[in-house]
Enzyme design. Sequence first.
Site, short mmCIF file in Angstrom:
data_model
loop_
_atom_site.label_atom_id
_atom_site.label_comp_id
_atom_site.label_asym_id
_atom_site.label_seq_id
_atom_site.Cartn_x
_atom_site.Cartn_y
_atom_site.Cartn_z
CB SER A 186 -0.91 0.02 1.23
OG SER A 186 -1.69 -1.14 1.27
N GLY A 187 1.84 1.34 0.89
CA GLY A 187 2.66 2.54 1.01
C GLY A 187 3.60 2.71 -0.17
CD GLU A 223 5.93 -7.12 -3.26
OE1 GLU A 223 5.95 -6.07 -2.59
OE2 GLU A 223 5.99 -8.26 -2.75
CB THR A 251 0.34 -7.48 3.98
OG1 THR A 251 1.72 -7.82 4.01
CG2 THR A 251 -0.42 -8.30 5.00
CB CYS A 252 -3.55 -4.23 2.45
SG CYS A 252 -5.26 -3.69 2.35
CB CYS A 301 -7.35 -5.28 4.55
SG CYS A 301 -5.81 -4.59 5.14
CE LYS A 353 -10.50 -7.99 7.60
NZ LYS A 353 -9.47 -7.40 8.41
CE1 TYR A 409 -7.79 -3.61 14.26
CE2 TYR A 409 -5.80 -3.67 15.59
CZ TYR A 409 -6.84 -2.95 15.01
OH TYR A 409 -6.91 -1.60 15.18
CB ILE A 410 -4.63 -11.46 12.86
CG1 ILE A 410 -4.15 -10.26 12.02
CG2 ILE A 410 -4.59 -12.74 12.03
CD1 ILE A 410 -2.74 -10.39 11.46
NE ARG A 424 1.00 -11.42 25.51
CZ ARG A 424 2.18 -10.99 25.13
NH1 ARG A 424 3.26 -11.68 25.38
NH2 ARG A 424 2.30 -9.84 24.47
CB THR A 474 -4.09 -0.55 4.57
OG1 THR A 474 -3.76 -1.92 4.71
CG2 THR A 474 -4.08 -0.14 3.12
CG HIS A 497 -36.79 6.47 14.48
ND1 HIS A 497 -36.24 5.76 15.53
CD2 HIS A 497 -38.07 6.04 14.35
CE1 HIS A 497 -37.16 4.95 16.02
NE2 HIS A 497 -38.27 5.10 15.32
P1 NDP Z 1 -1.93 -7.57 17.41
O1 NDP Z 1 -0.79 -6.76 17.85
O2 NDP Z 1 -3.25 -6.94 17.19
O3 NDP Z 1 -2.15 -8.77 18.41
C1 NDP Z 1 -1.13 -9.65 18.76
C2 NDP Z 1 -1.66 -10.55 19.85
O4 NDP Z 1 -0.70 -11.54 20.15
C3 NDP Z 1 -1.96 -9.79 21.13
O5 NDP Z 1 -3.13 -10.34 21.68
C4 NDP Z 1 -0.74 -10.11 21.99
O6 NDP Z 1 -1.03 -10.09 23.36
C5 NDP Z 1 -0.43 -11.53 21.55
N1 NDP Z 1 0.95 -11.90 21.72
C6 NDP Z 1 2.04 -11.27 21.25
N2 NDP Z 1 3.16 -11.95 21.57
C7 NDP Z 1 2.77 -13.05 22.23
C8 NDP Z 1 3.45 -14.15 22.83
N3 NDP Z 1 4.76 -14.25 22.77
N4 NDP Z 1 2.72 -15.09 23.44
C9 NDP Z 1 1.37 -15.01 23.51
N5 NDP Z 1 0.67 -14.01 22.95
C10 NDP Z 1 1.36 -13.02 22.34
O7 NDP Z 1 -1.40 -8.31 16.11
P2 NDP Z 1 -2.11 -9.15 14.98
O8 NDP Z 1 -1.13 -10.19 14.60
O9 NDP Z 1 -3.47 -9.55 15.37
O10 NDP Z 1 -2.24 -8.07 13.82
C11 NDP Z 1 -1.08 -7.37 13.36
C12 NDP Z 1 -1.44 -5.96 12.98
O11 NDP Z 1 -2.15 -5.97 11.77
C13 NDP Z 1 -2.32 -5.26 13.99
O12 NDP Z 1 -1.56 -4.52 14.91
C14 NDP Z 1 -3.18 -4.37 13.15
O13 NDP Z 1 -2.67 -3.08 13.19
C15 NDP Z 1 -3.12 -4.95 11.78
N6 NDP Z 1 -4.43 -5.51 11.44
C16 NDP Z 1 -5.49 -4.69 11.32
C17 NDP Z 1 -6.72 -5.18 11.01
C18 NDP Z 1 -7.87 -4.25 10.89
O14 NDP Z 1 -7.67 -3.06 10.78
N7 NDP Z 1 -9.10 -4.74 10.96
C19 NDP Z 1 -6.95 -6.60 10.80
C20 NDP Z 1 -5.78 -7.39 10.98
C21 NDP Z 1 -4.58 -6.85 11.28
P3 NDP Z 1 -1.11 -8.72 24.21
O15 NDP Z 1 -2.37 -8.04 23.79
O16 NDP Z 1 -1.16 -9.22 25.61
O17 NDP Z 1 0.12 -7.97 23.90
#
Ligand code: NDP
Length: 462
Positions: free
Chosen positions: A15-16, A35, A42-43, A48, A51, A180-181, A201, A314, A439
């Site tokens: 995207s960027g 690329e 990725t998006c 995105c 998904k 998120y994911i 966790r 994105t 409404h």
């Molecule tokens: P996130 O940062 O949203 O979530 C990562 C998760 O993994 C958190 O719950 C974190 O826990 C946990 N975690 C990290 N390290 C460990 C570990 N070692 N052991 C156990 N749990 C762990 O990342 P995602 O992978 O879900 O998504 C990546 C990015 O992609 C997001 O930050 C988001 O910006 C983007 N995204 C956006 C979407 C949207 O806009 N709808 C959709 C999908 C992705 P904790 O919370 O405790 O740190």
Amino acid sequence: MTAYDYDLFVIGGGSGGVRAGRVAASLGKRVGIAEEFRYGGTCVIRGCVPKKLYVYASQFSEHFEDAEGFGWTVGERSFDWKKLVAAKDKEITRLEGIYRRGLENNKAEVFDSRAELVDAHTVRLVSSDKTVTAERIVIATGGVANAHISLPGYEHCISSNEAFDLDALPRSILIAGGGYIAVEFANIFHGLGVAVTLIYRGKEILSRFDHDMRQGLHKAMVEKGIRILTTDVIESVEKRADGELVAKTKNGETIVADQVMLALGRDPNTKGLGLDAAGVAVDHAGAIIVDAFSRTSVENIYALGDVTNRVQLTPVAIHEAMCFIETVYRDNPTKPDHELIATAVFSQPEIGTVGISEEEAGKHYAELEVYRAEFRPMKATISGRSERMIMKLIVDAASRKVVGAHILGHEAGEMAQLIGVSLKAGVTKDDFDRTMALHPSAAEELVTMYNPSYRIVKGERV
Ligand code: NDP
């Protein structure tokens, strides 16, 4: 005319990178872009866009059920995973073509190759082993899923990359993570009929969101039949002779599933990029360090998007690319604005949010008014679904400004995008109050919450 092959070379066609390359080329700059996987990044290719298509696919199971409450008789239903994957592939290939043509039509030179820095002005195209030079370089290589290689058996697990293209729809899946994911895929797979367990966790999923959204979504997911384990992590994954995966958890659970998916965050994609050779500094997580204008520690090299680990979204990467263009090619120094970014979790129900959570606001404002409504959406009355909708406005009592808006429910993302405009304009609660309701809609609740549900004074609820 400079002595370089290009005015700008962009590494990464997501995207960027594509936005920076395309617009620079449209301004008459000599642009090269490389690329290593597929244009769109990725998006478009494995994030995105597919998904959201899968979210739509997964929602039909509830639509069929809801229809019966409205008098419809829905016949036998079946779902064909391969058909969905093929339809998704067709669509992303179409989008990839649009990205590529956008570059080519503006006369950017497009390379299908990995590119690595040799020095501050030289890039090596790995597929042809050729080097090219550029006056300026933009690094926009995005992020990669954290593979969690310290987990015994990590090699048996998939990430979101593979989840889109599995050979067959699993009967059961264990998803690790609470972001998120993890949450989005838990809902997608559940909607498609897969038995889903989510393991996180922390105490409550979606750690960076408002607590009402987190609890409301958690409850809704459990009511649907998604199993959620909190304060637990996978400690090992083994593959049985029959191909089933067996995960053992810290709290002593043994979970057998067809697939185990890790969604534990995404890391900046900087490995082997030659950053050392060029003198580009990175932080402890491998993210490229940039100044307020996205400039790296090397004067002529900029970095945009997830590779800088600012906000992994994105539209943020695209915005950073446009600010780069303004700054560098339009003589209008422009810093990316990372305030009040509307965002959605495409779970079912959805979360849409803009501004700060109640917890975060409590740390920054002496007194807050919290307006909160929880109700059964109209459609659920006849469909019989137990779903609840939650809407919340966080208001700074001193200025009356709305500093956070949070919605859980159908189309929450669409609503958050629109509220984002008003929050960006500095709207006050009084502006909400004098806005006429539409409404019957769910969104009308946002303009009819006249009395605060409670106040937060010096971080304490009163
Ligand atoms: P996130 O940062 O949203 O979530 C990562 C998760 O993994 C958190 O719950 C974190 O826990 C946990 N975690 C990290 N390290 C460990 C570990 N070692 N052991 C156990 N749990 C762990 O990342 P995602 O992978 O879900 O998504 C990546 C990015 O992609 C997001 O930050 C988001 O910006 C983007 N995204 C956006 C979407 C949207 O806009 N709808 C959709 C999908 C992705 P904790 O919370 O405790 O740190």
